[in-house]
Design an enzyme around this catalytic site. Structure first.
Site, mmCIF file in Angstrom:
data_model
loop_
_atom_site.group_PDB
_atom_site.id
_atom_site.type_symbol
_atom_site.label_atom_id
_atom_site.label_comp_id
_atom_site.label_asym_id
_atom_site.label_seq_id
_atom_site.Cartn_x
_atom_site.Cartn_y
_atom_site.Cartn_z
ATOM 1 N N TYR A 56 4.132 6.591 9.928
ATOM 2 C CA TYR A 56 3.261 5.458 9.591
ATOM 3 C C TYR A 56 4.053 4.340 8.925
ATOM 4 O O TYR A 56 3.879 3.160 9.228
ATOM 5 C CB TYR A 56 2.114 5.925 8.678
ATOM 6 C CG TYR A 56 0.970 4.927 8.584
ATOM 7 C CD1 TYR A 56 -0.160 5.052 9.385
ATOM 8 C CD2 TYR A 56 1.027 3.849 7.696
ATOM 9 C CE1 TYR A 56 -1.206 4.144 9.310
ATOM 10 C CE2 TYR A 56 -0.019 2.937 7.613
ATOM 11 C CZ TYR A 56 -1.123 3.092 8.419
ATOM 12 O OH TYR A 56 -2.154 2.181 8.356
ATOM 13 N N LYS A 62 1.052 0.187 14.991
ATOM 14 C CA LYS A 62 2.458 0.092 15.385
ATOM 15 C C LYS A 62 2.819 -1.135 16.231
ATOM 16 O O LYS A 62 3.998 -1.500 16.329
ATOM 17 C CB LYS A 62 2.863 1.349 16.177
ATOM 18 C CG LYS A 62 3.026 2.572 15.315
ATOM 19 C CD LYS A 62 4.353 2.568 14.575
ATOM 20 C CE LYS A 62 4.368 3.477 13.370
ATOM 21 N NZ LYS A 62 4.102 2.813 12.111
ATOM 22 N N PRO A 84 -4.268 0.781 18.714
ATOM 23 C CA PRO A 84 -4.003 0.294 17.354
ATOM 24 C C PRO A 84 -4.127 1.340 16.242
ATOM 25 O O PRO A 84 -3.797 1.044 15.093
ATOM 26 C CB PRO A 84 -5.039 -0.825 17.158
ATOM 27 C CG PRO A 84 -6.092 -0.572 18.180
ATOM 28 C CD PRO A 84 -5.455 0.146 19.310
ATOM 29 N N HIS A 99 0.852 -1.200 0.000
ATOM 30 C CA HIS A 99 0.000 0.000 0.000
ATOM 31 C C HIS A 99 0.881 1.241 0.000
ATOM 32 O O HIS A 99 1.792 1.359 0.808
ATOM 33 C CB HIS A 99 -0.905 0.027 1.237
ATOM 34 C CG HIS A 99 -2.155 -0.763 1.055
ATOM 35 N ND1 HIS A 99 -3.303 -0.515 1.765
ATOM 36 C CD2 HIS A 99 -2.440 -1.788 0.233
ATOM 37 C CE1 HIS A 99 -4.246 -1.358 1.382
ATOM 38 N NE2 HIS A 99 -3.749 -2.148 0.461
HETATM 39 P P1 RFL Z 1 1.429 -11.425 21.616
HETATM 40 O O1 RFL Z 1 1.006 -11.522 20.224
HETATM 41 O O2 RFL Z 1 0.439 -11.012 22.650
HETATM 42 O O3 RFL Z 1 2.059 -12.839 22.023
HETATM 43 C C1 RFL Z 1 2.370 -13.172 23.370
HETATM 44 C C2 RFL Z 1 2.315 -14.670 23.471
HETATM 45 O O4 RFL Z 1 2.744 -15.061 24.785
HETATM 46 C C3 RFL Z 1 1.890 -16.111 25.244
HETATM 47 N N1 RFL Z 1 1.982 -16.139 26.733
HETATM 48 C C4 RFL Z 1 2.677 -17.081 27.426
HETATM 49 N N2 RFL Z 1 3.379 -18.148 26.997
HETATM 50 C C5 RFL Z 1 3.977 -18.935 27.962
HETATM 51 N N3 RFL Z 1 3.858 -18.688 29.305
HETATM 52 C C6 RFL Z 1 3.152 -17.627 29.759
HETATM 53 N N4 RFL Z 1 3.047 -17.406 31.058
HETATM 54 C C7 RFL Z 1 2.529 -16.764 28.781
HETATM 55 N N5 RFL Z 1 1.764 -15.649 28.871
HETATM 56 C C8 RFL Z 1 1.440 -15.283 27.614
HETATM 57 C C9 RFL Z 1 0.527 -15.713 24.703
HETATM 58 O O5 RFL Z 1 -0.367 -16.815 24.648
HETATM 59 C C10 RFL Z 1 0.900 -15.211 23.310
HETATM 60 O O6 RFL Z 1 0.894 -16.242 22.347
HETATM 61 O O7 RFL Z 1 2.671 -10.427 21.792
HETATM 62 P P2 RFL Z 1 3.858 -10.061 20.763
HETATM 63 O O8 RFL Z 1 4.504 -11.301 20.221
HETATM 64 O O9 RFL Z 1 4.677 -9.073 21.496
HETATM 65 O O10 RFL Z 1 3.144 -9.370 19.525
HETATM 66 C C11 RFL Z 1 2.506 -8.116 19.673
HETATM 67 C C12 RFL Z 1 1.340 -7.996 18.691
HETATM 68 O O11 RFL Z 1 0.514 -9.137 18.816
HETATM 69 C C13 RFL Z 1 0.507 -6.734 18.941
HETATM 70 O O12 RFL Z 1 1.341 -5.638 19.283
HETATM 71 C C14 RFL Z 1 -0.303 -6.330 17.693
HETATM 72 O O13 RFL Z 1 -1.267 -7.293 17.393
HETATM 73 C C15 RFL Z 1 -0.984 -4.972 17.919
HETATM 74 N N6 RFL Z 1 -1.881 -4.601 16.802
HETATM 75 C C16 RFL Z 1 -1.395 -4.073 15.628
HETATM 76 N N7 RFL Z 1 -0.078 -3.895 15.466
HETATM 77 C C17 RFL Z 1 0.410 -3.440 14.272
HETATM 78 O O14 RFL Z 1 1.632 -3.275 14.140
HETATM 79 N N8 RFL Z 1 -0.395 -3.166 13.178
HETATM 80 C C18 RFL Z 1 -1.728 -3.329 13.270
HETATM 81 O O15 RFL Z 1 -2.410 -3.126 12.266
HETATM 82 C C19 RFL Z 1 -2.281 -3.769 14.524
HETATM 83 N N9 RFL Z 1 -3.593 -3.975 14.655
HETATM 84 C C20 RFL Z 1 -3.235 -4.845 16.911
HETATM 85 C C21 RFL Z 1 -4.075 -4.515 15.793
HETATM 86 C C22 RFL Z 1 -3.762 -5.404 18.058
HETATM 87 C C23 RFL Z 1 -5.103 -5.629 18.137
HETATM 88 N N10 RFL Z 1 -5.576 -6.181 19.347
HETATM 89 C C24 RFL Z 1 -6.456 -7.253 19.448
HETATM 90 C C25 RFL Z 1 -4.948 -5.802 20.616
HETATM 91 C C26 RFL Z 1 -5.412 -4.766 15.851
HETATM 92 C C27 RFL Z 1 -5.927 -5.318 17.003
HETATM 93 C C28 RFL Z 1 -7.394 -5.571 16.971
HETATM 94 C C1 PHB Z 2 -5.978 -3.899 10.687
HETATM 95 O O1 PHB Z 2 -6.255 -4.756 11.556
HETATM 96 O O2 PHB Z 2 -6.079 -4.140 9.477
HETATM 97 C C2 PHB Z 2 -5.537 -2.564 11.144
HETATM 98 C C3 PHB Z 2 -5.625 -2.220 12.495
HETATM 99 C C4 PHB Z 2 -5.215 -0.954 12.898
HETATM 100 C C5 PHB Z 2 -4.732 -0.050 11.960
HETATM 101 C C6 PHB Z 2 -4.635 -0.401 10.620
HETATM 102 C C7 PHB Z 2 -5.044 -1.669 10.210
HETATM 103 O O3 PHB Z 2 -4.355 1.204 12.338
#
Ligand code: RFL
Ligand code: PHB
Length: 397
Positions: free
Chosen positions: A391, A303, A299, A78
């Site tokens: 971004y 980032k 979100p 994108h």
């Molecule tokens: P995670 O993905 O939370 O993984 C942590 C893992 O640790 C496990 N765990 C354990 N394992 C063993 N022993 C224990 N005691 C444990 N406790 C926990 C968990 O089960 C899990 O598998 O952390 P990690 O790896 O640091 O990754 C971070 C990302 O997942 C998170 O920052 C992003 O998803 C945030 N986020 C977004 N980030 C972006 O860069 N671009 C996006 O577009 C974006 N969109 C989002 C998002 C997060 C969202 N939510 C649900 C918070 C959209 C959403 C909706």
């Molecule tokens: C996505 O889940 O596609 C997503 C979430 C947060 C953003 C952009 C994209 O800011």
């Protein structure tokens, strides 16, 4: 199936999210052994709906890790985003504002599947349903990680522990009392996020400011849309039948007689609260924190996943440096190196969030400030370049 439980390793990695899995891959490529312990099962980890946008630096790191074959085939590059506000639409063009940088749409679920498959194909230790409950000896010569697997307690001895276990993990709690500080902000709104079997109605992501609240139209593939609505904290997804979601998305995104979203079956629906949080420092003796275990962003700036990737890229390079030179210099600089980038992303995520979300009761003054800031991005190449640079992500340290 019989599973072996290694008793010692160089690096114990807690958590098989993006941070833990990518770190394990990078360490393996540098000839360092590690064991990954994950509390949930494989299916859960691979299906968890989350991020969708990858910065240029994230994609480059995945390529260097040999983990980008499918991303290069199926990821959608994108070159911009669209901002909608005050009845206007403004596109921010990334390459022209950043010297050629862009982002990719590739779901976190797919990245996790790719990394799990690579680790298992390499025959390297990755245990699911293996929750860690204690981390000991982070200031001693070696440390110990205690976990449960298939109903039995196990002990893993290691040189270093990396907590990639997310915001609710155990690693952060292992830091010495009084030795760390957490800085936090909770926002007065949440997101209702939905996935729909419907082709996106637009080519790029649309971020919309409106009196009814924020809306974001994103995508997962040419046939699957991912959509978000600002809702009140504590909102029950059950109060949002599909028709209400589509109508509200259309209203906030400015649908008129000529444009509206493509509707289709909604396959996932959840409410997520918004929070900013940073725990400093990101290292305590032999314990390192990476990704969501150390910091959370709302979100709106896309980032979170990208910060997790940049943390482990810095950490893997520091471990490789230790291996080839015997020097811990880069490991000692890990926290300061990462925190600089983390705070930049925190500020950008905060700014995007507070500029685009509206509170029903907010003073008209605040709304005017938001619209002035959006107008500035639409009319000043400097303001647009600042948004585009943040971004698409700063170059990795
Ligand atoms: P995670 O993905 O939370 O993984 C942590 C893992 O640790 C496990 N765990 C354990 N394992 C063993 N022993 C224990 N005691 C444990 N406790 C926990 C968990 O089960 C899990 O598998 O952390 P990690 O790896 O640091 O990754 C971070 C990302 O997942 C998170 O920052 C992003 O998803 C945030 N986020 C977004 N980030 C972006 O860069 N671009 C996006 O577009 C974006 N969109 C989002 C998002 C997060 C969202 N939510 C649900 C918070 C959209 C959403 C909706
Ligand atoms: C996505 O889940 O596609 C997503 C979430 C947060 C953003 C952009 C994209 O800011």
């Amino acid at each position: 199936m019989t599973v072996s439980h290694p008793r010692q390793t160089t690096v114990a990695v807690i958590g098989a999210g993006p941070a833990g899995l990518l770190l394990a891959r990078l360490l393996h490529r540098s000839g360092l052994d590690c064991v990954v312990l994950e509390s949930r099962d494989r299916d859960y980890v691979e299906q968890r709906q989350r991020a969708g946008i990858m910065e240029q630096g994230t994609v480059e790191t995945l390529r260097e890790a040999g983990a980008a074959d499918r991303l290069d085939r199926e990821g959608i590059p994108h070159d911009g985003i669209e901002l909608r506000f005050d009845g206007r639409s403004h596109r921010v063009d990334f390459p022209s504002l950043t010297g050629g940088r862009r982002v990719w749409v590739y779901a976190q679920t797919e990245m996790v599947k790719d990394l799990v498959a690579l680790r298992l194909a390499d025959g390297e230790p990755l245990l699911f349903e293996a929750p860690v409950h204690a981390v000991e000896g982070i200031d001693a010569d070696r440390c110990t990680v205690r976990y449960t697997h298939q109903g039995r307690e196990h002990t893993l001895t290691c040189d270093y522990v990396v907590g990639c276990d997310g915001y609710h993990g155990v690693a952060r709690q292992a830091a010495p009392r009084g030795g760390s500080r957490t800085f936090e902000r909770v926002y007065p709104y949440s997101w209702l996020g939905v996935t729909a079997e419907a082709p996106p109605a637009y080519d790029e992501l649309v971020y919309a400011h409106s009196d009814r609240g924020f809306a974001l139209a994103s995508m997962r593939s040419p046939s699957v849309s991912r959509l978000y609505l600002q809702v009140a904290n504590g909102e029950d997804p059950a109060d949002w039948p599909d028709e209400r979601i589509w109508d509200e998305l259309d209203a906030r995104l400015g649908a008129d007689g000529t444009w509206h979203l493509n509707r289709g079956p909604i396959t996932a629906k959840s409410v997520l609260p918004m929070r900013s949080s940073v725990t400093e420092p990101m290292r305590h003796g032999r314990l390192f924190l990476a990704g969501d275990a150390a910091h959370i962003v709302p979100p709106t700036g896309a980032k979170g996943l990208n910060l997790a990737v940049s943390d482990v890229a810095v950490l893997a390079r520091a471990f490789a440096h230790l291996r080839t030179t015997g020097s811990t210099e880069q490991l000692e600089a890990y926290s300061a190196t990462c925190l600089r980038r983390v705070w930049r992303a925190e500020h950008f995520s905060y700014l995007m969030t507070t500029t685009l979300h509206t509170d029903p009761g907010q003073p008209g003054f605040d709304t005017r400030l938001q619209l002035s800031q959006l107008d500035r991005v639409a009319t000043s190449p400097f303001a647009a370049a600042d948004l585009a640079e943040n971004y698409t992500g700063l170059p990795f340290a």
